[in-house]
Design a protein around this motif. Structure first.
Motif, PDB file in Angstrom:
ATOM      1  N   VAL A  23     -35.381 -28.463 -12.833  1.00 57.97           N
ATOM      2  CA  VAL A  23     -35.866 -29.526 -11.959  1.00 57.97           C
ATOM      3  C   VAL A  23     -36.190 -28.898 -10.607  1.00 57.97           C
ATOM      4  O   VAL A  23     -35.351 -28.218 -10.013  1.00 57.97           O
ATOM      5  CB  VAL A  23     -34.809 -30.637 -11.785  1.00 57.97           C
ATOM      6  N   GLU A  24     -37.417 -29.155 -10.124  1.00 56.19           N
ATOM      7  CA  GLU A  24     -37.836 -28.588  -8.838  1.00 56.19           C
ATOM      8  C   GLU A  24     -38.054 -29.690  -7.822  1.00 56.19           C
ATOM      9  O   GLU A  24     -38.673 -30.716  -8.118  1.00 56.19           O
ATOM     10  CB  GLU A  24     -39.126 -27.792  -9.014  1.00 56.19           C
ATOM     11  N   PHE A  25     -37.537 -29.482  -6.595  1.00 55.02           N
ATOM     12  CA  PHE A  25     -37.763 -30.408  -5.491  1.00 55.02           C
ATOM     13  C   PHE A  25     -37.895 -29.596  -4.216  1.00 55.02           C
ATOM     14  O   PHE A  25     -37.009 -28.817  -3.865  1.00 55.02           O
ATOM     15  CB  PHE A  25     -36.612 -31.409  -5.364  1.00 55.02           C
ATOM     16  N   ALA A 105     -43.968 -30.036 -19.162  1.00 54.20           N
ATOM     17  CA  ALA A 105     -44.005 -30.297 -17.721  1.00 54.20           C
ATOM     18  C   ALA A 105     -44.115 -31.796 -17.498  1.00 54.20           C
ATOM     19  O   ALA A 105     -45.007 -32.445 -18.046  1.00 54.20           O
ATOM     20  CB  ALA A 105     -45.173 -29.573 -17.072  1.00 54.20           C
ATOM     21  N   THR A 106     -43.208 -32.339 -16.711  1.00 54.10           N
ATOM     22  CA  THR A 106     -43.153 -33.771 -16.426  1.00 54.10           C
ATOM     23  C   THR A 106     -43.043 -33.964 -14.918  1.00 54.10           C
ATOM     24  O   THR A 106     -42.371 -33.184 -14.232  1.00 54.10           O
ATOM     25  CB  THR A 106     -41.937 -34.417 -17.115  1.00 54.10           C
ATOM     26  N   THR A 107     -43.704 -34.982 -14.413  1.00 52.03           N
ATOM     27  CA  THR A 107     -43.623 -35.337 -12.998  1.00 52.03           C
ATOM     28  C   THR A 107     -42.882 -36.658 -12.855  1.00 52.03           C
ATOM     29  O   THR A 107     -43.150 -37.604 -13.588  1.00 52.03           O
ATOM     30  CB  THR A 107     -45.034 -35.476 -12.392  1.00 52.03           C
ATOM     31  N   VAL A 108     -41.934 -36.706 -11.923  1.00 50.82           N
ATOM     32  CA  VAL A 108     -41.172 -37.921 -11.641  1.00 50.82           C
ATOM     33  C   VAL A 108     -41.432 -38.295 -10.186  1.00 50.82           C
ATOM     34  O   VAL A 108     -41.153 -37.507  -9.275  1.00 50.82           O
ATOM     35  CB  VAL A 108     -39.661 -37.718 -11.866  1.00 50.82           C
ATOM     36  N   VAL A 109     -41.999 -39.486  -9.970  1.00 55.49           N
ATOM     37  CA  VAL A 109     -42.335 -39.953  -8.621  1.00 55.49           C
ATOM     38  C   VAL A 109     -41.614 -41.266  -8.373  1.00 55.49           C
ATOM     39  O   VAL A 109     -41.612 -42.153  -9.237  1.00 55.49           O
ATOM     40  CB  VAL A 109     -43.855 -40.143  -8.458  1.00 55.49           C
ATOM     41  N   PHE A 110     -40.987 -41.403  -7.199  1.00 56.41           N
ATOM     42  CA  PHE A 110     -40.314 -42.653  -6.866  1.00 56.41           C
ATOM     43  C   PHE A 110     -40.376 -42.882  -5.361  1.00 56.41           C
ATOM     44  O   PHE A 110     -40.574 -41.941  -4.577  1.00 56.41           O
ATOM     45  CB  PHE A 110     -38.861 -42.658  -7.355  1.00 56.41           C
ATOM     46  N   THR A 111     -40.233 -44.142  -4.982  1.00 53.82           N
ATOM     47  CA  THR A 111     -40.358 -44.540  -3.580  1.00 53.82           C
ATOM     48  C   THR A 111     -39.114 -45.304  -3.151  1.00 53.82           C
ATOM     49  O   THR A 111     -38.635 -46.178  -3.872  1.00 53.82           O
ATOM     50  CB  THR A 111     -41.599 -45.425  -3.372  1.00 53.82           C
ATOM     51  N   ALA A 112     -38.599 -44.956  -1.970  1.00 46.46           N
ATOM     52  CA  ALA A 112     -37.466 -45.672  -1.369  1.00 46.46           C
ATOM     53  C   ALA A 112     -37.833 -45.970   0.073  1.00 46.46           C
ATOM     54  O   ALA A 112     -38.038 -45.045   0.861  1.00 46.46           O
ATOM     55  CB  ALA A 112     -36.185 -44.838  -1.444  1.00 46.46           C
ATOM     56  N   GLY A 113     -37.964 -47.266   0.398  1.00 47.60           N
ATOM     57  CA  GLY A 113     -38.432 -47.615   1.733  1.00 47.60           C
ATOM     58  C   GLY A 113     -39.843 -47.098   1.928  1.00 47.60           C
ATOM     59  O   GLY A 113     -40.705 -47.247   1.059  1.00 47.60           O
ATOM     60  N   TYR A 117     -41.164 -39.700  -3.116  1.00 44.83           N
ATOM     61  CA  TYR A 117     -40.628 -38.393  -3.500  1.00 44.83           C
ATOM     62  C   TYR A 117     -41.197 -37.974  -4.855  1.00 44.83           C
ATOM     63  O   TYR A 117     -41.534 -38.828  -5.686  1.00 44.83           O
ATOM     64  CB  TYR A 117     -39.097 -38.451  -3.604  1.00 44.83           C
ATOM     65  N   GLU A 118     -41.250 -36.665  -5.079  1.00 39.18           N
ATOM     66  CA  GLU A 118     -41.744 -36.159  -6.357  1.00 39.18           C
ATOM     67  C   GLU A 118     -40.855 -35.025  -6.859  1.00 39.18           C
ATOM     68  O   GLU A 118     -40.517 -34.101  -6.110  1.00 39.18           O
ATOM     69  CB  GLU A 118     -43.180 -35.651  -6.219  1.00 39.18           C
ATOM     70  N   LEU A 119     -40.465 -35.120  -8.122  1.00 42.36           N
ATOM     71  CA  LEU A 119     -39.730 -34.059  -8.801  1.00 42.36           C
ATOM     72  C   LEU A 119     -40.631 -33.461  -9.865  1.00 42.36           C
ATOM     73  O   LEU A 119     -41.381 -34.184 -10.538  1.00 42.36           O
ATOM     74  CB  LEU A 119     -38.466 -34.591  -9.480  1.00 42.36           C
TER      75      LEU A 119
END
Length: 250
Positions: A23-25, A105-113, A117-119
């Motif tokens: 997992v990369e961030f 390869a998978t991209t995970v995107v989420f929003t808080a406020g 963010y993207e992983l």
């Protein structure tokens, strides 16, 4: 930002007969332990992405169960957009849901406020090497063709997604407000909001989840969800940014 896992852990995964997961961030790599209780992502977790008060302390979990890696949403309010790196298959991971990690390869995107963010997730010896079918329907997976948008509708999406598309070396950005995006385009806010309604309605009819809050109601975080979908599915890319400077089609 802190986390657990090193390159040595990747070797330990392989030695244990487990497909290595990474997992990369923000340029930092993490290697979850397949024999552990899970690798958590959140405000106060194994991977501490940010001290953002809108983010759950423990939001996402990578866990190895039944011979597979899974991504679990531990949160109660936030969802994540999960897509195969090419954008052809996309899932909306709602609170309490889980889905298998099946692509190289998978991209995970989420929003808080206000922050998105993207992983980046990499899986060796992944069971799926190409896009096909809809293997995760139970959590809202979609395989959607490129929708047809007018120039002004594409410009609207680009104005909201511009910070994500221009990011360099970072995995977190702030989504523009409707006022800021309207100013970027030289539009009145009322016109921007009307066209935003049209874009969200079109995608909702196509089956894109999270753009409506319920029957006849718009989701309160629809701008963030629209950006997550548009970037993850490659509806817009950095190559489209020059369209922002073209005269719109009304």
């Amino acid at each position: 930002m802190t986390g657990t896992g090193t390159g040595d852990d990747a070797g330990a995964q392989a030695a244990a007969g487990v497909a290595p997961l990474a997992v990369e961030f923000c340029g930092e790599w993490f290697y979850p332990d397949p024999e552990g209780p899970g690798f958590d992502v959140g405000r106060d977790a194994d991977l501490e992405v940010d001290d953002n008060p809108y983010l759950h302390r423990r939001f996402l979990r990578f866990v190895h169960e039944g011979g597979m890696w899974w991504l679990v949403n531990l949160g109660s309010r936030l969802s994540a957009t999960v897509s195969q790196a090419g954008g052809g298959v996309q899932s909306w991971l709602s609170p309490g849901s889980r889905l298998p990690v099946v692509f190289p390869a998978t991209t995970v995107v989420f929003t808080a406020g206000p922050t998105t963010y993207e992983l980046a997730v990499h899986l060796d010896d992944a069971p799926y090497a190409a896009v096909g079918g809809d293997p995760q329907d139970e959590v809202g997976a979609t395989t959607i063709g490129m929708p047809s948008f007018t120039l002004s509708q594409r410009q609207l999406v680009l104005a909201l997604a511009e910070p994500m598309l221009r990011r360099e070396g970072t995995s977190l950005v702030e989504i523009p407000s409707s006022q800021a995006a309207a100013d970027r385009l030289g539009w009145a806010t009322t016109r921007f909001n009307r066209k935003l309604d049209n874009v969200c309605d079109k995608l909702d009819r196509m089956g894109v989840k999270g753009l409506r809050g319920g029957p006849g109601a718009l989701a309160t975080n629809r701008r963030a969800r629209l950006v997550e979908y548009a970037v993850a599915s490659r509806l817009v890319t950095s190559e489209d940014l020059p369209l922002l400077d073209l005269p719109d089609d009304g």
